[in-house]
Design a protein around this motif. Sequence first.
Motif, PDB file in Angstrom:
ATOM      1  N   ILE A   1       0.852  -1.196   0.000  1.00  0.00           N
ATOM      2  CA  ILE A   1       0.000   0.000   0.000  1.00  0.00           C
ATOM      3  C   ILE A   1       0.885   1.243   0.000  1.00  0.00           C
ATOM      4  O   ILE A   1       1.729   1.424   0.878  1.00  0.00           O
ATOM      5  CB  ILE A   1      -0.930   0.012   1.233  1.00  0.00           C
ATOM      6  N   GLY A   2       0.698   2.059  -1.014  1.00  0.00           N
ATOM      7  CA  GLY A   2       1.384   3.354  -1.062  1.00  0.00           C
ATOM      8  C   GLY A   2       0.442   4.389  -0.475  1.00  0.00           C
ATOM      9  O   GLY A   2      -0.710   4.507  -0.889  1.00  0.00           O
ATOM     10  N   LEU A   3       0.920   5.140   0.499  1.00  0.00           N
ATOM     11  CA  LEU A   3       0.080   6.093   1.212  1.00  0.00           C
ATOM     12  C   LEU A   3       0.572   7.505   0.924  1.00  0.00           C
ATOM     13  O   LEU A   3       1.782   7.728   0.788  1.00  0.00           O
ATOM     14  CB  LEU A   3       0.228   5.786   2.705  1.00  0.00           C
ATOM     15  N   GLY A   4      -0.329   8.454   0.856  1.00  0.00           N
ATOM     16  CA  GLY A   4       0.136   9.838   0.717  1.00  0.00           C
ATOM     17  C   GLY A   4      -0.704  10.647  -0.237  1.00  0.00           C
ATOM     18  O   GLY A   4      -1.772  10.222  -0.670  1.00  0.00           O
ATOM     19  N   ASN A   5      -0.199  11.820  -0.552  1.00  0.00           N
ATOM     20  CA  ASN A   5      -0.914  12.740  -1.428  1.00  0.00           C
ATOM     21  C   ASN A   5       0.066  13.222  -2.483  1.00  0.00           C
ATOM     22  O   ASN A   5       1.013  13.948  -2.188  1.00  0.00           O
ATOM     23  CB  ASN A   5      -1.439  13.915  -0.586  1.00  0.00           C
ATOM     24  N   GLU A   6      -0.170  12.773  -3.704  1.00  0.00           N
ATOM     25  CA  GLU A   6       0.781  13.094  -4.777  1.00  0.00           C
ATOM     26  C   GLU A   6       0.746  14.560  -5.159  1.00  0.00           C
ATOM     27  O   GLU A   6       1.564  15.023  -5.938  1.00  0.00           O
ATOM     28  CB  GLU A   6       0.549  12.188  -5.993  1.00  0.00           C
ATOM     29  N   LEU A   7      -0.208  15.307  -4.611  1.00  0.00           N
ATOM     30  CA  LEU A   7      -0.266  16.736  -4.919  1.00  0.00           C
ATOM     31  C   LEU A   7       0.532  17.561  -3.911  1.00  0.00           C
ATOM     32  O   LEU A   7       0.524  18.783  -3.974  1.00  0.00           O
ATOM     33  CB  LEU A   7      -1.720  17.215  -4.915  1.00  0.00           C
ATOM     34  N   ARG A   8       1.165  16.891  -2.936  1.00  0.00           N
ATOM     35  CA  ARG A   8       1.924  17.646  -1.930  1.00  0.00           C
ATOM     36  C   ARG A   8       3.381  17.188  -1.902  1.00  0.00           C
ATOM     37  O   ARG A   8       3.894  16.698  -0.901  1.00  0.00           O
ATOM     38  CB  ARG A   8       1.301  17.494  -0.547  1.00  0.00           C
ATOM     39  N   GLY A   9       4.040  17.361  -3.042  1.00  0.00           N
ATOM     40  CA  GLY A   9       5.481  17.118  -3.118  1.00  0.00           C
ATOM     41  C   GLY A   9       5.871  15.738  -2.644  1.00  0.00           C
ATOM     42  O   GLY A   9       5.298  14.729  -3.072  1.00  0.00           O
ATOM     43  N   ASP A  10       6.824  15.679  -1.695  1.00  0.00           N
ATOM     44  CA  ASP A  10       7.380  14.402  -1.244  1.00  0.00           C
ATOM     45  C   ASP A  10       6.362  13.535  -0.510  1.00  0.00           C
ATOM     46  O   ASP A  10       6.605  12.342  -0.308  1.00  0.00           O
ATOM     47  CB  ASP A  10       8.601  14.649  -0.342  1.00  0.00           C
ATOM     48  N   ASP A  11       5.221  14.091  -0.121  1.00  0.00           N
ATOM     49  CA  ASP A  11       4.185  13.276   0.516  1.00  0.00           C
ATOM     50  C   ASP A  11       3.694  12.195  -0.444  1.00  0.00           C
ATOM     51  O   ASP A  11       3.119  11.192  -0.037  1.00  0.00           O
ATOM     52  CB  ASP A  11       3.007  14.160   0.963  1.00  0.00           C
TER      53      ASP A  11
ATOM     54  N   LYS B   1      11.435  16.235   2.014  1.00  0.00           N
ATOM     55  CA  LYS B   1      12.065  17.547   2.185  1.00  0.00           C
ATOM     56  C   LYS B   1      11.039  18.646   1.928  1.00  0.00           C
ATOM     57  O   LYS B   1      10.899  19.583   2.692  1.00  0.00           O
ATOM     58  CB  LYS B   1      13.209  17.646   1.167  1.00  0.00           C
ATOM     59  N   ASP B   2      10.281  18.472   0.835  1.00  0.00           N
ATOM     60  CA  ASP B   2       9.376  19.534   0.416  1.00  0.00           C
ATOM     61  C   ASP B   2       7.951  18.977   0.304  1.00  0.00           C
ATOM     62  O   ASP B   2       7.709  18.050  -0.471  1.00  0.00           O
ATOM     63  CB  ASP B   2       9.861  20.053  -0.951  1.00  0.00           C
ATOM     64  N   PHE B   3       7.028  19.533   1.100  1.00  0.00           N
ATOM     65  CA  PHE B   3       5.642  19.041   1.095  1.00  0.00           C
ATOM     66  C   PHE B   3       4.682  20.113   0.573  1.00  0.00           C
ATOM     67  O   PHE B   3       3.517  20.143   0.924  1.00  0.00           O
ATOM     68  CB  PHE B   3       5.237  18.602   2.508  1.00  0.00           C
ATOM     69  N   LYS B   4       5.210  20.993  -0.283  1.00  0.00           N
ATOM     70  CA  LYS B   4       4.367  22.092  -0.773  1.00  0.00           C
ATOM     71  C   LYS B   4       3.301  21.581  -1.745  1.00  0.00           C
ATOM     72  O   LYS B   4       3.531  20.638  -2.495  1.00  0.00           O
ATOM     73  CB  LYS B   4       5.243  23.127  -1.482  1.00  0.00           C
ATOM     74  N   HIS B   5       2.158  22.284  -1.760  1.00  0.00           N
ATOM     75  CA  HIS B   5       1.107  21.943  -2.723  1.00  0.00           C
ATOM     76  C   HIS B   5       1.652  22.052  -4.142  1.00  0.00           C
ATOM     77  O   HIS B   5       2.293  23.042  -4.492  1.00  0.00           O
ATOM     78  CB  HIS B   5      -0.065  22.920  -2.599  1.00  0.00           C
ATOM     79  N   GLY B   6       1.371  21.039  -4.951  1.00  0.00           N
ATOM     80  CA  GLY B   6       1.693  21.117  -6.370  1.00  0.00           C
ATOM     81  C   GLY B   6       3.151  20.835  -6.709  1.00  0.00           C
ATOM     82  O   GLY B   6       3.520  20.819  -7.881  1.00  0.00           O
ATOM     83  N   ALA B   7       4.011  20.610  -5.706  1.00  0.00           N
ATOM     84  CA  ALA B   7       5.434  20.374  -5.992  1.00  0.00           C
ATOM     85  C   ALA B   7       5.663  18.931  -6.450  1.00  0.00           C
ATOM     86  O   ALA B   7       4.877  18.041  -6.139  1.00  0.00           O
ATOM     87  CB  ALA B   7       6.262  20.652  -4.739  1.00  0.00           C
ATOM     88  N   ASP B   8       6.736  18.721  -7.235  1.00  0.00           N
ATOM     89  CA  ASP B   8       7.142  17.360  -7.607  1.00  0.00           C
ATOM     90  C   ASP B   8       7.948  16.778  -6.455  1.00  0.00           C
ATOM     91  O   ASP B   8       8.264  17.479  -5.485  1.00  0.00           O
ATOM     92  CB  ASP B   8       8.032  17.405  -8.860  1.00  0.00           C
TER      93      ASP B   8
ATOM     94  N   GLY C   1     -10.143  16.329  -0.411  1.00  0.00           N
ATOM     95  CA  GLY C   1     -10.086  14.876  -0.464  1.00  0.00           C
ATOM     96  C   GLY C   1     -11.239  14.242   0.283  1.00  0.00           C
ATOM     97  O   GLY C   1     -11.480  13.042   0.204  1.00  0.00           O
ATOM     98  N   ILE C   2     -11.974  15.052   1.075  1.00  0.00           N
ATOM     99  CA  ILE C   2     -13.095  14.523   1.863  1.00  0.00           C
ATOM    100  C   ILE C   2     -14.402  14.688   1.086  1.00  0.00           C
ATOM    101  O   ILE C   2     -15.256  13.830   1.123  1.00  0.00           O
ATOM    102  CB  ILE C   2     -13.229  15.257   3.227  1.00  0.00           C
ATOM    103  N   CYS C   3     -14.553  15.827   0.445  1.00  0.00           N
ATOM    104  CA  CYS C   3     -15.816  16.034  -0.275  1.00  0.00           C
ATOM    105  C   CYS C   3     -15.609  16.452  -1.729  1.00  0.00           C
ATOM    106  O   CYS C   3     -16.166  17.451  -2.168  1.00  0.00           O
ATOM    107  CB  CYS C   3     -16.701  17.030   0.467  1.00  0.00           C
TER     108      CYS C   3
END
Lengths: 158, 429
Positions: free
Chosen positions: A7-17, A119-126, B64-66
């Motif tokens: 399971i890969g967890l995280g948010n691909e829209l927030r950089g390293d997350d 390192k970087d969890f900014k919105h939209g970052a790679d 992500g919730i709604c």
Amino acid sequence: MKKAKIIGLGNELRGDDGVGIRAVEELRKIGLKAVNLLSIRDPLSILDHLDEDEDLIILDAAKPSGKPGRIIGLKVEDDLDVELKTISTHSIGLAEVIKLMKILNKRPKSLKILLVEGKDFKHGADLSPEVEESLKKLIGMILEELRGEVAEDSCREL
Amino acid sequence: MKSRTVKIDYLARVEGEGSLYIKVKKGEIIDLRFSIFEAPRFFEAFLRGRSYQEVPDITARICGICPVAYVMSSIYAFESLFEIKVEKGIRDLRKLLYFGDWIQSHALHAFMLHAPDFLGYDDALKMAKDHPEIVRKALRVKRIGNDIMSFIGGREIHPVSACIGGFYKVPTKAKLESIKGMLEEGLKLAEDLTRWASEFEYPDFEQDYEFVSLRHPDEYGIIEGRIVSNKGLNIAVNEYDEYFEEYQVPYSNALQSRIKGRGSYMVGPLARFNLNFDKLLPRSKSLAEEIGFKPPIKNPFKSILARCIEIAYGFEESLRIVNEYVEPSKPRVEVKVRAGTGYGCTEAPRGSLYHRYEVDERGIVLSAKIVPPTSQNQLRMEDDLRALVPKILDLPKKEFTWRCEQAIRNYDPCISCATHFLKVEIERL
């Protein structure tokens, strides 16, 4: 190869997350057989995907501590006690979900957690270059793990 | 008279990052600020120059919730501008997708984040140790909500199947009937959980709210209707900007909203329940009656029961949709683009979500305005605290702080959406 789920967890829209999600994408490209690959953004959903006959590996990002790209491996013992703290804007993170596994007695055959320090969890970052570089190493570690060629004690802080 | 200042740096069990600061001198509140400090994300700015077709998929990423709410409000905004009418099957599938979102969002907040407040637990984990069966049921309800979203929306978090004019693909009758069993299971679980929550001890606190929600002549307001209130507001969606205004407060990254000339108002499950009770279906209505939950409900702490009833209603209406479903003659209708301004308002789990888009003759977005429910409730949350704080000043600090946080959690604020996160700061002098 063992019967396993990753399971890969995280948010691909927030950089390293997004490193866990990216790792699962890379594993899909390799076309692993008999391995169930899942991308999950809401940690609570992990509880819906537990199978007591399956070895589970969870991939996620770890908070920055000055060593971006460092891979941290945690083998969670049968008592499901693990030193982990959620850093999330959501109230129920991976640490809480593992505690819920124990309380609700919903558990996989075995559980390993592989974290990549971000390192970087900014919105939209790679992914940052350091994490991108570690991704290859992470994939290599998972493949070795799945082949069962790695001794249990090799899953340690690297 | 007591003097105290309370600072809560990070409010727990809410979505996103925010804080609360309350300063009381000689029994009077001299400063109260509910601040949202999550970084703004500038969605309205980067929608400019994009094609109308991209808007539902881009705005779905706000939350992500709604996510369904963002998809739906944008779709209805463009469909009103392009004068698109969809057939009943499409409309019903949209509602089904939306109920999936309501059910999973409400189940998470009501049982995992809000219920611990009433039972004296710090969090869901501690509650789960004493009430594992409740948590199992709640997680099952949430799972079914997510499964409905995946089934109709193509995937769990950000649905990709819905588009302006209809859907990219619609299910067959036989396929849709395959989810009937889980909807029936969900309805029974929702009834059990509602009865459980109805036995909580609720703080004695009522306010004279202006409740605002959609109202539709034939159904519980969710995707279409007029914007109404219990204090005489009754307007079309395209009149929203004439009656509501947004303004900046220096301590928050989210704009606050008020009704022009009147002030704060409440959107969300409690507002919808109060304004749409007569439109509930028989089983969810009799459930509400059985637990003695009938409008007007003016106690915000009881919003958890409104969420419970809406979960039951969501399952009941979903079952109706599945039973009556006739596969649409085509999945989507043709879109004829024209220049102008489109207005959309649908009921997100947390309340009314208003979108307005101005496009040119090619359908390129010239301007966008998005007013999420948490922004609309911000001022009302502060007003609740202004009324609550004087009543609880004698409580020990820990309980006082907890009750203030609970007052915010009544609204299930989604700070990520409103910006926009919560941090509570209560300083005692």
